[in-house]
Write a protein that holds these residues in place. Structure first.
Motif, PDB file in Angstrom:
ATOM      1  N   VAL A 156      31.753  63.855   6.578  1.00  0.00           N
ATOM      2  CA  VAL A 156      30.548  64.985   6.858  1.00  0.00           C
ATOM      3  C   VAL A 156      31.077  66.011   7.838  1.00  0.00           C
ATOM      4  CG1 VAL A 156      28.430  65.401   7.974  1.00  0.00           C
ATOM      5  CG2 VAL A 156      28.525  63.234   6.598  1.00  0.00           C
ATOM      6  N   VAL A 157      31.366  67.137   7.325  1.00  0.00           N
ATOM      7  CA  VAL A 157      31.739  68.247   8.166  1.00  0.00           C
ATOM      8  C   VAL A 157      30.803  69.496   8.200  1.00  0.00           C
ATOM      9  CG1 VAL A 157      33.654  69.749   8.298  1.00  0.00           C
ATOM     10  CG2 VAL A 157      34.184  67.503   7.106  1.00  0.00           C
ATOM     11  N   GLY A 158      30.507  69.665   9.553  1.00  0.00           N
ATOM     12  CA  GLY A 158      29.580  70.897   9.794  1.00  0.00           C
ATOM     13  C   GLY A 158      30.308  71.993  10.181  1.00  0.00           C
TER      14      GLY A 158
ATOM     15  N   ARG B  80      37.534  66.402  12.750  1.00  0.00           N
ATOM     16  CA  ARG B  80      38.196  67.708  13.653  1.00  0.00           C
ATOM     17  C   ARG B  80      39.796  67.307  13.480  1.00  0.00           C
ATOM     18  NH1 ARG B  80      33.741  68.753  13.452  1.00  0.00           N
ATOM     19  NH2 ARG B  80      32.494  69.621  15.331  1.00  0.00           N
TER      20      ARG B  80
ATOM     21  N   GLY C 220      32.221  63.551  12.605  1.00  0.00           N
ATOM     22  CA  GLY C 220      33.088  63.714  13.837  1.00  0.00           C
ATOM     23  C   GLY C 220      34.629  63.935  12.967  1.00  0.00           C
TER      24      GLY C 220
ATOM     25  N   PRO D  69      33.045  73.292  11.478  1.00  0.00           N
ATOM     26  CA  PRO D  69      34.345  73.669  11.007  1.00  0.00           C
ATOM     27  C   PRO D  69      34.302  74.285   9.870  1.00  0.00           C
ATOM     28  CG  PRO D  69      34.609  71.257  11.747  1.00  0.00           C
ATOM     29  CD  PRO D  69      33.203  71.480  11.713  1.00  0.00           C
TER      30      PRO D  69
ATOM     31  N   VAL E 188      26.307  54.888   7.970  1.00  0.00           N
ATOM     32  CA  VAL E 188      27.076  56.006   8.560  1.00  0.00           C
ATOM     33  C   VAL E 188      28.006  55.803   9.756  1.00  0.00           C
ATOM     34  CG1 VAL E 188      26.833  58.333  10.122  1.00  0.00           C
ATOM     35  CG2 VAL E 188      25.239  57.448   8.185  1.00  0.00           C
TER      36      VAL E 188
ATOM     37  N   ALA F 258      27.765  69.612   6.125  1.00  0.00           N
ATOM     38  CA  ALA F 258      26.206  69.463   7.079  1.00  0.00           C
ATOM     39  C   ALA F 258      25.657  71.112   6.975  1.00  0.00           C
ATOM     40  CB  ALA F 258      26.459  68.861   8.481  1.00  0.00           C
TER      41      ALA F 258
HETATM   42  O1  C5P Z   1      29.533  70.322  13.075  1.00  0.00           O
HETATM   43  P1  C5P Z   1      29.951  68.966  13.003  1.00  0.00           P
HETATM   44  O2  C5P Z   1      31.100  68.615  11.963  1.00  0.00           O
HETATM   45  O3  C5P Z   1      30.069  68.133  14.142  1.00  0.00           O
HETATM   46  O4  C5P Z   1      28.556  68.199  12.166  1.00  0.00           O
HETATM   47  C1  C5P Z   1      28.622  66.603  12.218  1.00  0.00           C
HETATM   48  C2  C5P Z   1      27.274  66.401  11.474  1.00  0.00           C
HETATM   49  O5  C5P Z   1      27.082  64.964  11.448  1.00  0.00           O
HETATM   50  C3  C5P Z   1      26.021  66.818  12.332  1.00  0.00           C
HETATM   51  O6  C5P Z   1      24.975  67.160  11.264  1.00  0.00           O
HETATM   52  C4  C5P Z   1      25.700  65.413  13.212  1.00  0.00           C
HETATM   53  O7  C5P Z   1      24.245  65.660  13.476  1.00  0.00           O
HETATM   54  C5  C5P Z   1      26.103  64.519  12.377  1.00  0.00           C
HETATM   55  N1  C5P Z   1      26.371  63.256  12.991  1.00  0.00           N
HETATM   56  C6  C5P Z   1      27.653  63.298  14.022  1.00  0.00           C
HETATM   57  N2  C5P Z   1      27.721  62.217  14.460  1.00  0.00           N
HETATM   58  C7  C5P Z   1      26.917  61.143  14.207  1.00  0.00           C
HETATM   59  C8  C5P Z   1      26.028  61.103  13.174  1.00  0.00           C
HETATM   60  C9  C5P Z   1      25.739  62.234  12.562  1.00  0.00           C
HETATM   61  O8  C5P Z   1      27.984  64.209  14.186  1.00  0.00           O
HETATM   62  N3  C5P Z   1      27.393  59.863  14.688  1.00  0.00           N
END
Ligand code: C5P
Length: 238
Positions: A213-215, A184, A182, A217, A159, A8
């Protein structure tokens, strides 16, 4: 390199997003551009990332009348986006229109069809918030019902939070795409930020995620490349 890892790009400028994407390009399967970055930098950034060889998940969660969503999907395909999402609560007609627009635009432009996925219920919504908008069934029932509706409308997937992934996989079958944020724990680090329902990278894949999807971390790590490499190693079972 892991196809399953989507990073992300939740950063404040197109320049930083481009730098991150180019430095992580050989490790990640794609990059997510959300509404903040898109609103700042627009389709030019998406095109730039695509031209650099990156797959882009355009996370704009379209939710409008079918004709408008179809036109938005067409525009998204023109930018070269690989994955695009809509809100399932926009309804079956809207999702069918999105699917048709994705197919038609890809054929017209000679591009591969985009992966169209839907958001079922925002993870910020609990049972009380659903009740306020007139939804009386339990959250997980609402999520699986919308996931089935998404599949029936011809979209590729949804998603889903780590907590929902297994139920959706069971309801919608193996061919359905599930994109899970999510992430972690394990190689993704102990810092949870604002995420409450989390799973480690490999654990999420075992629960049924097609992509994670990883932002923060990765993009918030002192060395994003090293952080991504650690996650990729875990995904590869190393
Ligand atoms: O930084 P992090 O790993 O929490 O980023 C997760 C990404 O996924 C962010 O862009 C967040 O907006 C997105 N996202 C989420 N939870 C959801 C849908 C999207 O964390 N249910």
């Amino acid at each position: 390199m892991s196809e399953r890892l989507l990073v992300a790009l939740d950063v404040e400028s197109g320049r930083r997003a481009y730098e991150l994407a180019t430095s992580l390009r050989d490790l990640a399967g794609g990059f997510k551009v959300g509404s903040r970055l898109f609103t700042l930098e627009g389709p030019a950034l998406v095109r730039r990332l695509v031209d650099a060889g990156a797959r882009v998940f355009l996370d704009l969660k379209f939710h409008d009348i079918p004709n408008t969503v179809a036109q938005a999907i067409e525009s998204a395909v023109e930018t070269g986006a690989w994955m695009i999402n809509v809100h399932a609560s926009g309804g079956t007609a809207m999702m069918r229109a999105a699917a048709a627009a994705g197919r038609d635009a890809a054929a017209r432009l000679g591009r591969p069809q985009p992966l169209l996925i839907a958001v079922t219920v925002l993870t910020s919504m609990d049972e009380a918030a659903l009740h306020d908008i007139g939804v009386e069934r339990p959250v997980l029932d609402q999520i699986t019902a919308l996931a089935r509706m998404t599949k029936a409308a011809g979209l590729a997937g949804v998603v889903a939070s780590p907590r929902e992934t297994a139920s959706i996989r069971a309801a919608c079958g193996d061919g359905f795409t599930i994109v899970t944020p999510g992430i972690r724990g394990a190689s993704a680090g102990a810092e949870r930020n604002d995420q409450s329902r989390t799973m480690g990278p490999a654990e999420a894949v075992r629960a049924g995620a097609s992509y994670i999807v990883v932002g923060r971390p990765i993009i918030g790590a002192p060395d994003p490349r090293k952080a991504a490499e650690t996650i990729v190693r875990e995904l590869q079972g190393g």
